[in-house]
Design a protein around this motif. Structure first.
Motif, PDB file in Angstrom:
ATOM      1  N   VAL A 194      21.596  56.090   9.262  1.00  0.00           N
ATOM      2  CA  VAL A 194      21.136  55.989   7.875  1.00  0.00           C
ATOM      3  C   VAL A 194      19.688  55.510   7.908  1.00  0.00           C
ATOM      4  O   VAL A 194      19.404  54.422   8.429  1.00  0.00           O
ATOM      5  CB  VAL A 194      22.001  54.989   7.068  1.00  0.00           C
ATOM      6  N   TYR A 195      18.778  56.333   7.390  1.00  0.00           N
ATOM      7  CA  TYR A 195      17.379  55.880   7.262  1.00  0.00           C
ATOM      8  C   TYR A 195      17.274  54.982   6.036  1.00  0.00           C
ATOM      9  O   TYR A 195      18.005  55.157   5.064  1.00  0.00           O
ATOM     10  CB  TYR A 195      16.437  57.081   7.109  1.00  0.00           C
ATOM     11  N   ASN A 196      16.376  54.052   6.072  1.00  0.00           N
ATOM     12  CA  ASN A 196      16.161  53.100   4.969  1.00  0.00           C
ATOM     13  C   ASN A 196      17.473  52.435   4.553  1.00  0.00           C
ATOM     14  O   ASN A 196      17.785  52.314   3.371  1.00  0.00           O
ATOM     15  CB  ASN A 196      15.522  53.795   3.762  1.00  0.00           C
ATOM     16  N   ALA A 231      18.161  54.768   0.804  1.00  0.00           N
ATOM     17  CA  ALA A 231      18.997  55.029   1.979  1.00  0.00           C
ATOM     18  C   ALA A 231      19.355  56.513   2.048  1.00  0.00           C
ATOM     19  O   ALA A 231      19.651  57.141   1.035  1.00  0.00           O
ATOM     20  CB  ALA A 231      20.265  54.186   1.886  1.00  0.00           C
ATOM     21  N   PHE A 232      19.279  57.054   3.267  1.00  0.00           N
ATOM     22  CA  PHE A 232      19.617  58.463   3.453  1.00  0.00           C
ATOM     23  C   PHE A 232      20.390  58.633   4.744  1.00  0.00           C
ATOM     24  O   PHE A 232      19.920  58.268   5.821  1.00  0.00           O
ATOM     25  CB  PHE A 232      18.339  59.322   3.494  1.00  0.00           C
ATOM     26  N   GLU A 233      21.625  59.171   4.605  1.00  0.00           N
ATOM     27  CA  GLU A 233      22.460  59.333   5.798  1.00  0.00           C
ATOM     28  C   GLU A 233      22.144  60.674   6.465  1.00  0.00           C
ATOM     29  O   GLU A 233      22.522  61.733   5.968  1.00  0.00           O
ATOM     30  CB  GLU A 233      23.941  59.248   5.417  1.00  0.00           C
ATOM     31  N   ALA A 234      21.420  60.609   7.581  1.00  0.00           N
ATOM     32  CA  ALA A 234      20.944  61.831   8.244  1.00  0.00           C
ATOM     33  C   ALA A 234      21.984  62.379   9.219  1.00  0.00           C
ATOM     34  O   ALA A 234      22.037  63.582   9.462  1.00  0.00           O
ATOM     35  CB  ALA A 234      19.635  61.561   8.961  1.00  0.00           C
ATOM     36  N   LEU A 235      22.798  61.485   9.819  1.00  0.00           N
ATOM     37  CA  LEU A 235      23.890  61.925  10.702  1.00  0.00           C
ATOM     38  C   LEU A 235      25.148  61.202  10.248  1.00  0.00           C
ATOM     39  O   LEU A 235      25.117  60.000   9.979  1.00  0.00           O
ATOM     40  CB  LEU A 235      23.594  61.568  12.165  1.00  0.00           C
ATOM     41  N   GLY A 280      19.607  74.402  14.379  1.00  0.00           N
ATOM     42  CA  GLY A 280      20.066  74.063  13.031  1.00  0.00           C
ATOM     43  C   GLY A 280      18.893  74.170  12.086  1.00  0.00           C
ATOM     44  O   GLY A 280      17.742  74.140  12.521  1.00  0.00           O
ATOM     45  N   PRO A 281      19.172  74.263  10.778  1.00  0.00           N
ATOM     46  CA  PRO A 281      18.081  74.396   9.814  1.00  0.00           C
ATOM     47  C   PRO A 281      17.158  73.180   9.844  1.00  0.00           C
ATOM     48  O   PRO A 281      17.546  72.109  10.334  1.00  0.00           O
ATOM     49  CB  PRO A 281      18.808  74.468   8.462  1.00  0.00           C
ATOM     50  N   SER A 282      15.969  73.356   9.316  1.00  0.00           N
ATOM     51  CA  SER A 282      15.025  72.262   9.219  1.00  0.00           C
ATOM     52  C   SER A 282      15.630  71.139   8.360  1.00  0.00           C
ATOM     53  O   SER A 282      16.243  71.408   7.327  1.00  0.00           O
ATOM     54  CB  SER A 282      13.751  72.818   8.576  1.00  0.00           C
ATOM     55  N   GLY A 283      15.506  69.919   8.820  1.00  0.00           N
ATOM     56  CA  GLY A 283      16.026  68.783   8.060  1.00  0.00           C
ATOM     57  C   GLY A 283      17.508  68.527   8.277  1.00  0.00           C
ATOM     58  O   GLY A 283      18.107  67.660   7.635  1.00  0.00           O
ATOM     59  N   SER A 284      18.149  69.268   9.210  1.00  0.00           N
ATOM     60  CA  SER A 284      19.596  69.109   9.388  1.00  0.00           C
ATOM     61  C   SER A 284      19.957  67.885  10.243  1.00  0.00           C
ATOM     62  O   SER A 284      21.111  67.462  10.266  1.00  0.00           O
ATOM     63  CB  SER A 284      20.182  70.381  10.030  1.00  0.00           C
ATOM     64  N   GLY A 285      18.964  67.338  10.960  1.00  0.00           N
ATOM     65  CA  GLY A 285      19.252  66.134  11.750  1.00  0.00           C
ATOM     66  C   GLY A 285      19.064  66.296  13.245  1.00  0.00           C
ATOM     67  O   GLY A 285      19.473  65.430  14.029  1.00  0.00           O
ATOM     68  N   LYS A 286      18.419  67.370  13.678  1.00  0.00           N
ATOM     69  CA  LYS A 286      18.281  67.645  15.120  1.00  0.00           C
ATOM     70  C   LYS A 286      17.450  66.559  15.823  1.00  0.00           C
ATOM     71  O   LYS A 286      17.864  66.011  16.845  1.00  0.00           O
ATOM     72  CB  LYS A 286      17.627  69.019  15.354  1.00  0.00           C
ATOM     73  N   SER A 287      16.277  66.271  15.252  1.00  0.00           N
ATOM     74  CA  SER A 287      15.421  65.254  15.890  1.00  0.00           C
ATOM     75  C   SER A 287      16.097  63.895  15.841  1.00  0.00           C
ATOM     76  O   SER A 287      16.067  63.132  16.813  1.00  0.00           O
ATOM     77  CB  SER A 287      14.066  65.159  15.187  1.00  0.00           C
ATOM     78  N   THR A 288      16.706  63.605  14.701  1.00  0.00           N
ATOM     79  CA  THR A 288      17.405  62.322  14.573  1.00  0.00           C
ATOM     80  C   THR A 288      18.458  62.209  15.670  1.00  0.00           C
ATOM     81  O   THR A 288      18.593  61.160  16.309  1.00  0.00           O
ATOM     82  CB  THR A 288      18.075  62.226  13.180  1.00  0.00           C
ATOM     83  N   PHE A 289      19.181  63.296  15.894  1.00  0.00           N
ATOM     84  CA  PHE A 289      20.239  63.297  16.896  1.00  0.00           C
ATOM     85  C   PHE A 289      19.672  63.013  18.290  1.00  0.00           C
ATOM     86  O   PHE A 289      20.132  62.099  18.985  1.00  0.00           O
ATOM     87  CB  PHE A 289      20.975  64.641  16.858  1.00  0.00           C
TER      88      PHE A 289
HETATM   89  P1  ADP Z   1      15.389  68.222  11.866  1.00  0.00           P
HETATM   90  O1  ADP Z   1      14.932  67.706  13.200  1.00  0.00           O
HETATM   91  O2  ADP Z   1      16.684  68.990  11.940  1.00  0.00           O
HETATM   92  O3  ADP Z   1      14.343  68.989  11.116  1.00  0.00           O
HETATM   93  P2  ADP Z   1      15.361  65.417  11.140  1.00  0.00           P
HETATM   94  O4  ADP Z   1      16.287  64.786  12.102  1.00  0.00           O
HETATM   95  O5  ADP Z   1      13.899  65.256  11.382  1.00  0.00           O
HETATM   96  O6  ADP Z   1      15.737  66.957  10.956  1.00  0.00           O
HETATM   97  O7  ADP Z   1      15.659  64.841   9.699  1.00  0.00           O
HETATM   98  C1  ADP Z   1      16.983  64.819   9.137  1.00  0.00           C
HETATM   99  C2  ADP Z   1      16.903  64.261   7.727  1.00  0.00           C
HETATM  100  O8  ADP Z   1      16.524  62.877   7.786  1.00  0.00           O
HETATM  101  C3  ADP Z   1      15.865  64.958   6.838  1.00  0.00           C
HETATM  102  O9  ADP Z   1      16.400  65.049   5.533  1.00  0.00           O
HETATM  103  C4  ADP Z   1      14.686  64.033   6.876  1.00  0.00           C
HETATM  104  O10 ADP Z   1      13.941  64.117   5.688  1.00  0.00           O
HETATM  105  C5  ADP Z   1      15.335  62.667   7.027  1.00  0.00           C
HETATM  106  N1  ADP Z   1      14.471  61.734   7.784  1.00  0.00           N
HETATM  107  C6  ADP Z   1      13.984  61.921   9.040  1.00  0.00           C
HETATM  108  N2  ADP Z   1      13.244  60.862   9.437  1.00  0.00           N
HETATM  109  C7  ADP Z   1      13.268  59.984   8.406  1.00  0.00           C
HETATM  110  C8  ADP Z   1      12.689  58.690   8.203  1.00  0.00           C
HETATM  111  N3  ADP Z   1      11.970  58.088   9.147  1.00  0.00           N
HETATM  112  N4  ADP Z   1      12.926  58.090   7.017  1.00  0.00           N
HETATM  113  C9  ADP Z   1      13.678  58.688   6.067  1.00  0.00           C
HETATM  114  N5  ADP Z   1      14.240  59.886   6.192  1.00  0.00           N
HETATM  115  C10 ADP Z   1      14.047  60.540   7.340  1.00  0.00           C
END
Ligand code: ADP
Length: 257
Positions: free
Chosen positions: A15-17, A23-27, A44-53
């Motif tokens: 969860v970011y923030n 707060a945003f649950e990314a995974l 996966g699509p842009s914004g799906s959580g790949k980098s976060t993962f």
């Molecule tokens: P991807 O790599 O698939 O494009 P990300 O993992 O970068 O996706 O992001 C997943 C979601 O988390 C997106 O909706 C993005 O806006 C959000 N997000 C990523 N980094 C942050 C952050 N530091 N703070 C808040 N939200 C974030």
């Protein structure tokens, strides 16, 4: 012989923030294992959580709930010192934008992981020069990143990722800023390291052709693992076709929702 699990996510939630109105649950609830010597592609699509993962399973970021184990060790219970040591011993990172420091020469950038690990200057010098020669960038070592082309910067970034002989390479869109010749060179290098040296690779890409070099493909959507494809006995062409099919099916679903 039982294959060794090198990276493992157990009920991983990010969860970011956290605990703020933003707060945003990314995974959501990710369970996944990477075995030693695997080449895992992530799409996966842009914004799906790949980098976060990949950031969460490679010590760059810390999960909000659940656990991440590397070589069976819970990252949360490791000290910052242990994590630093682990990174130096095991991990190499390659990013889309290279992440080279513009205030440092290519030599200094490449040497950075070793300098941080307090390796001696003489040893650093030997290793940087040897690897630079292998990747044919000896003549660039005294230059600053902004004085190099995109392909040259990428080679520098690869040198930096490999300088500590990592057992695991984590790459986030590593060919995102490269032309097709440099992309295929990088892919060949990664594949060689994977097949000859048994280096484990986890790589995010949006390109099905690049993904077809993997041995397993994870498709992430809306913070969940949606599908996993195994290359198995398929040849690369057939695997590539399956990856294209999966991506177009998913794209159609996004359009019709
Ligand atoms: P991807 O790599 O698939 O494009 P990300 O993992 O970068 O996706 O992001 C997943 C979601 O988390 C997106 O909706 C993005 O806006 C959000 N997000 C990523 N980094 C942050 C952050 N530091 N703070 C808040 N939200 C974030």
């Amino acid at each position: 012989m039982e294959e060794k699990v090198v990276l493992e996510a157990i009920h991983l939630k990010k969860v970011y923030n956290y605990a703020t109105p933003n707060a945003f649950e990314a995974l959501h609830d990710i369970n996944f294992q990477v075995k030693e010597g695997e080449f895992v592609g992530i799409m996966g699509p842009s914004g799906s959580g790949k980098s976060t993962f990949i950031n969460n399973i490679s010590t760059i970021d810390e999960c909000t709930e659940g656990r991440v184990l590397i070589n069976g060790k819970n990252v949360r219970t490791m000290s910052a010192n242990d994590i630093g040591h682990f990174r130096y011993q095991n991990l190499g990172f390659i990013f889309q934008d290279f992440n080279l420091l513009d205030t440092h020469t290519m030599y200094e950038n490449i040497a950075m992981p070793l300098a941080l690990a307090h390796v001696s200057k003489a040893e650093i010098d030997t290793r940087v020069k040897q690897l630079a020669e292998e990747l044919q960038i000896t003549q660039l070592l005294h230059k600053y990143p902004h004085e190099c082309s995109g392909g040259q910067r990428q080679r520098g970034a690869i040198c930096r990722a490999l300088i500590n002989h990592p057992r695991i390479i984590v790459a986030d869109e590593p060919t995102g800023n490269l032309d097709s010749v440099n992309s295929s060179e990088l892919l060949k290098l990664l594949q060689e390291m994977n097949q000859k040296n048994g280096v484990t690779i986890v790589m995010v890409t949006h390109d099905p052709l690049i993904a077809s070099f993997s041995s397993r493909l994870v498709y992430i959507k809306d913070g969940n693992i949606e599908t996993i494809l195994e290359k198995g006995d398929l040849d690369q062409d057939a695997y590539f076709n399956k990856i294209v099919e999966l991506n177009s099916k998913e794209s159609r679903e996004i359009l019709t929702h």
